[in-house]
Design an enzyme around this catalytic site. Structure first.
Site, PDB file in Angstrom:
ATOM      1  N   ASP A   8       0.860  -1.182   0.000  1.00  0.00           N
ATOM      2  CA  ASP A   8       0.000   0.000   0.000  1.00  0.00           C
ATOM      3  C   ASP A   8       0.896   1.232   0.000  1.00  0.00           C
ATOM      4  O   ASP A   8       2.047   1.182   0.449  1.00  0.00           O
ATOM      5  CB  ASP A   8      -0.899  -0.005   1.233  1.00  0.00           C
ATOM      6  CG  ASP A   8      -2.204   0.751   1.012  1.00  0.00           C
ATOM      7  OD1 ASP A   8      -3.272   0.121   1.056  1.00  0.00           O
ATOM      8  OD2 ASP A   8      -2.156   1.975   0.788  1.00  0.00           O
ATOM      9  N   VAL A  24     -20.198  -0.547  -2.178  1.00  0.00           N
ATOM     10  CA  VAL A  24     -19.708  -1.115  -0.926  1.00  0.00           C
ATOM     11  C   VAL A  24     -19.890  -0.099   0.201  1.00  0.00           C
ATOM     12  O   VAL A  24     -19.423   1.037   0.103  1.00  0.00           O
ATOM     13  CB  VAL A  24     -18.219  -1.509  -1.040  1.00  0.00           C
ATOM     14  CG1 VAL A  24     -17.738  -2.139   0.255  1.00  0.00           C
ATOM     15  CG2 VAL A  24     -18.024  -2.472  -2.206  1.00  0.00           C
ATOM     16  N   LYS A  57     -11.847  -0.345 -15.575  1.00  0.00           N
ATOM     17  CA  LYS A  57     -12.395  -1.572 -15.015  1.00  0.00           C
ATOM     18  C   LYS A  57     -12.791  -2.571 -16.100  1.00  0.00           C
ATOM     19  O   LYS A  57     -12.661  -3.792 -15.908  1.00  0.00           O
ATOM     20  CB  LYS A  57     -13.597  -1.242 -14.116  1.00  0.00           C
ATOM     21  CG  LYS A  57     -13.214  -0.462 -12.855  1.00  0.00           C
ATOM     22  CD  LYS A  57     -12.226  -1.230 -11.990  1.00  0.00           C
ATOM     23  CE  LYS A  57     -11.932  -0.523 -10.687  1.00  0.00           C
ATOM     24  NZ  LYS A  57     -11.005  -1.276  -9.819  1.00  0.00           N
ATOM     25  N   ASN A 117      -5.727  -5.533  -6.140  1.00  0.00           N
ATOM     26  CA  ASN A 117      -6.880  -4.826  -5.592  1.00  0.00           C
ATOM     27  C   ASN A 117      -6.724  -3.311  -5.621  1.00  0.00           C
ATOM     28  O   ASN A 117      -7.662  -2.585  -5.306  1.00  0.00           O
ATOM     29  CB  ASN A 117      -7.080  -5.299  -4.136  1.00  0.00           C
ATOM     30  CG  ASN A 117      -8.191  -4.595  -3.425  1.00  0.00           C
ATOM     31  OD1 ASN A 117      -9.354  -4.724  -3.776  1.00  0.00           O
ATOM     32  ND2 ASN A 117      -7.845  -3.818  -2.397  1.00  0.00           N
ATOM     33  N   TYR A 124     -12.855   5.594 -14.973  1.00  0.00           N
ATOM     34  CA  TYR A 124     -12.997   4.456 -14.059  1.00  0.00           C
ATOM     35  C   TYR A 124     -13.609   3.260 -14.780  1.00  0.00           C
ATOM     36  O   TYR A 124     -13.103   2.133 -14.698  1.00  0.00           O
ATOM     37  CB  TYR A 124     -13.871   4.878 -12.881  1.00  0.00           C
ATOM     38  CG  TYR A 124     -14.050   3.834 -11.803  1.00  0.00           C
ATOM     39  CD1 TYR A 124     -13.047   3.585 -10.871  1.00  0.00           C
ATOM     40  CD2 TYR A 124     -15.245   3.125 -11.691  1.00  0.00           C
ATOM     41  CE1 TYR A 124     -13.218   2.652  -9.862  1.00  0.00           C
ATOM     42  CE2 TYR A 124     -15.423   2.188 -10.686  1.00  0.00           C
ATOM     43  CZ  TYR A 124     -14.415   1.958  -9.777  1.00  0.00           C
ATOM     44  OH  TYR A 124     -14.592   1.026  -8.784  1.00  0.00           O
TER      45      TYR A 124
END
Length: 261
Positions: A32, A173, A144, A74, A140
């Site tokens: 990260d 989410v 994706k 991720n 985005y």
């Protein structure tokens, strides 16, 4: 002990994945950019501060690994919320770089380790934005969709070596990062936050958002022997997205919207 590497693993969905893989008996490595978030992760995890869109950083991490059984690619950011004519090229490039190029780099350097072991699993966090179009979120959605094409190709390239590749597509989410998406979309569309939220929920047959744990549970399954014949699949964990309402927006969330990772 099996080893998993999770990019953008210090918070959000990535962190939920870390806890889920740890509970399943894996040695957990997380990468990260956010040093503070990494410092807050369990001490038992191997923690590495890198920019997942920087090839030198990524190569340096994989040079340390030696063994890798599961990769969860991720890392991602939301990118700009704007009509296409108002999207700046630099913002487009940053969104595509972190999301699509980040997944590419992780897979590029994971593949030799897995090939040498003749086994492994790569799971890419895409989005339901990679299944449907997404008004006001062109960079985005494009990134994706590209990640799904990358995954399908990897499944064909790496399958002969016993390596499986799949994509998880989260819907909306629950959590603070999704709140940021809701507020930005509300501002862009001249709507209230609650109206945008209702549009997301109404776009699913279960009329609800999902939780990070739902995504993490699917990632653990895809990395397990129970999924040993599951490859090349796009699996939505979204409460079943129906046809998106172009006014309210589709039920598409974000996975790990960290500033540069």
């Amino acid at each position: 002990m099996k080893r998993v590497l999770i990019t953008a693993g210090a918070s959000g969905i990535g962190r939920a994945m870390g806890h889920a893989f740890e509970a399943a008996g894996f040695e957990v490595w997380v990468a990260d950019l956010d040093a503070a978030a990494l410092g807050d992760c369990p001490d038992i995890w191997a923690k590495h501060q890198i920019d997942c869109a920087d090839e030198g950083d990524v190569k340096g991490l994989f040079d340390q690994m030696g063994q890798l059984d599961v990769l969860c690619a991720n890392a991602g950011i939301a990118g700009p919320t704007a009509l296409i004519e108002h999207v700046e090229l630099d913002a487009w490039r940053q969104c595509v770089s972190v999301n699509l190029e980040g997944a590419f780099l992780a897979a590029k350097y994971a593949s030799p380790l897995m090939k040498s072991a003749k086994k492994g699993a790569i799971t890419i966090t895409s989005s339901t934005a990679g299944i449907y179009g997404y008004p006001n979120r062109a960079p985005y959605a494009a990134a994706k969709w590209g990640m799904i094409g990358l995954m399908k190709t990897l499944a064909m390239e790496l399958g002969p070596f016993g390596i499986r590749c799949n994509a998880i597509c989260p819907g909306a989410v629950e959590g603070p990062r999704m709140e940021g998406v809701l507020n930005r979309e509300a501002a862009a569309k001249g709507m209230s936050r609650d109206e945008v939220y209702a549009g997301y929920a109404a776009g699913t047959s279960m009329r609800s958002f999902v939780e990070a744990q739902d995504i993490a549970d699917m990632a653990v399954f895809l990395g397990s022997d129970g999924a040993r014949r599951v490859s090349g699949q796009v699996i939505a964990v979204d409460g079943h997205t129906e046809n998106p309402d172009p006014k309210l927006g589709p039920s598409s969330g974000s996975e790990a919207e960290v500033p540069n990772d």
